[in-house]
Enzyme design. Structure first.
Site, mmCIF file in Angstrom:
data_model
loop_
_atom_site.group_PDB
_atom_site.id
_atom_site.type_symbol
_atom_site.label_atom_id
_atom_site.label_comp_id
_atom_site.label_asym_id
_atom_site.label_seq_id
_atom_site.Cartn_x
_atom_site.Cartn_y
_atom_site.Cartn_z
ATOM 1 N N ASN A 214 22.419 29.941 18.751
ATOM 2 C CA ASN A 214 23.014 30.702 19.843
ATOM 3 C C ASN A 214 24.166 31.534 19.299
ATOM 4 O O ASN A 214 24.485 31.472 18.122
ATOM 5 C CB ASN A 214 23.469 29.754 20.952
ATOM 6 N N LYS A 292 6.973 26.592 5.316
ATOM 7 C CA LYS A 292 7.146 27.808 6.102
ATOM 8 C C LYS A 292 5.885 28.092 6.926
ATOM 9 O O LYS A 292 4.771 28.086 6.388
ATOM 10 C CB LYS A 292 7.431 28.979 5.159
#
Ligand code: C5P
Length: 402
Positions: A214, A292
């Site tokens: 955030n 990944k």
């Protein structure tokens, strides 16, 4: 502004291009009546001459530990204690490492080890040197010991790279020195109190290279930790990933995820107060991938999210004896701020909620407008700098814990 009592600083000039700014700093200090006794390290002498330093400071300049005449007149121990404040400009990576390690292999490092006075450093180095884990660890060690840090700034550097590492401007160093010399008149009314502050965002991994986060900068939480430490509290700052210098006199526990933040907060207890200023991610990815994730052509992808532990609520409901006397939470709301924040206070069981309206560009900025809600009601504070919010909150916390 002129200092009310005659004050003097011991200025240690390290070996870096930024050493020329030390000359401008001396002029600013002298103009305000602050005495400057300077020590130029061997590296510093490559960039400024003791002659120019002495001409500006109007005092003898010290360059060598083994100046025997001087040693007879004024031992290095005395030199390290005669000033009100020791200031290192520029603080090179090497000087910071020596300070952190307690080295004393020249006059400057010997004085830094022998002093009983506050120390303020203005780091300056290449961006990679600044970002290096070794320098960051040294920085954390020094700030936890109470060493003040001003800068470095972000910008173009003499070495041609760009980033944090450029020394703060002389005016900013001057302001930091004056604040320390004047002591800001802050009472030490939190001496003997232990306070845990959570701050910054959390990063919740999706895979080894991606995360959910955030916009929290950590500025407000850092400012609160600094304000509490300035009043004498022993502060543990549990911080998510931020690009800020740790405040002076604060022990920093760096964490990444909400679960790490919870563990570090609980490990820092018992405490007199816990201030949860972190913007914790409410959710994390259920099964973060070990490798990944690859793009599957044309296909969408869903992430399953599970709720993170609520640190504020966990601390608030600890049994008496374990629960800190004061638990403070924050509420970032975009509408009906007071109603939502009051409900949050009830739901989480904390003592105060500091509510702010984040529809007004608070994230990453330097100002905040808050309402403090406790069992007596809501107290509206005018818009002010995040530092001022922190100081006002620290004062309120000191009254509550008195
Ligand atoms: O529920 P909300 O995230 O709005 O609550 C904000 C307050 O709760 C802040 O004080 C924040 O630090 C704290 N919090 C927490 N742990 C969470 C979520 C929020 O400590 N997982």
């Amino acid at each position: 502004m002129t200092v009310s009592q005659p004050k003097s600083i011991l200025l240690i000039i390290g070996g870096g291009v930024a050493a020329y700014k030390a000359l401008l700093l001396i002029r600013l200090l002298k103009a305000r009546g602050v005495g400057v006794r300077a020590v130029v390290t061997a590296g510093g002498e490559q960039f400024v001459t003791p002659l120019s330093v002495g001409a500006l400071s109007g005092e003898k300049v010290f360059t060598d530990l083994f100046d025997l005449t001087e040693e007879a007149e004024m031992g290095h121990i005395q030199l390290s204690r005669a000033a009100d404040l020791v200031v290192v400009v520029p603080a090179t990576a090497d000087l910071m490492a020596k300070m952190a390690g307690g080295h004393a292999d020249d006059l400057a490092t010997t004085l830094l080890l022998a002093t009983d006075k506050d120390v303020l450093i203005a780091p300056a180095m290449n961006v990679r040197m600044w970002d290096h884990a070794a320098t960051q660890a040294n920085l954390a060690t020094l700030t936890a010991r109470g060493v003040g840090v001003v800068g470095p700034d972000e910008g173009d550097m003499a070495c041609g790279e760009y980033g944090p590492g450029r020394m703060a401007e002389p005016e900013a160093i001057f302001d930091a020195i004056m604040a320390r010399l004047e002591g800001n008149g802050v009472p030490r009314d939190l001496a003997g109190k232990r306070i845990v502050v959570t701050s910054g965002p959390t990063h919740e991994p999706i895979d080894p290279v991606r995360y959910i986060a955030n916009r929290s900068s950590g500025k407000q939480g850092n400012a609160i930790a600094a304000a509490l430490a300035a009043r004498g509290a022993e502060v543990v700052l549990v911080s998510g990933p931020v690009r800020l210098n740790p405040p002076a006199g604060v022990t920093v526990q760096g964490v990444e995820t909400a679960r790490e933040m919870l563990a570090a907060t609980m490990a820092a207890l018992p405490a007199d107060a816990v201030i949860c200023a972190a913007a914790v991610a409410d959710y994390r990815v259920a099964d973060a991938a070990d490798q990944k994730l690859k793009k599957a052509d044309g296909a969408g992808r869903s992430l399953t999210l599970v709720e993170n532990p609520d640190i504020l609520a966990t601390v608030s409901v600890l049994p008496s004896g374990e629960r800190p006397r004061l638990v403070v939470g924050f509420a970032a709301e975009t509408q009906d701020v007071i109603a939502y924040a009051s409900a949050k206070r009830e739901r989480k069981g904390c003592d105060w909620i500091v509510a702010n309206d984040v529809s007004q560009g608070v994230f990453g900025g330097d100002e905040n407008r808050v309402t403090v809600i406790d069992d007596a009601g809501a107290e509206d504070w005018p818009r002010m700098g995040k530092d001022a919010v922190a100081e006002k909150l620290a004062e309120r916390i000191a009254r509550a814990l008195a």
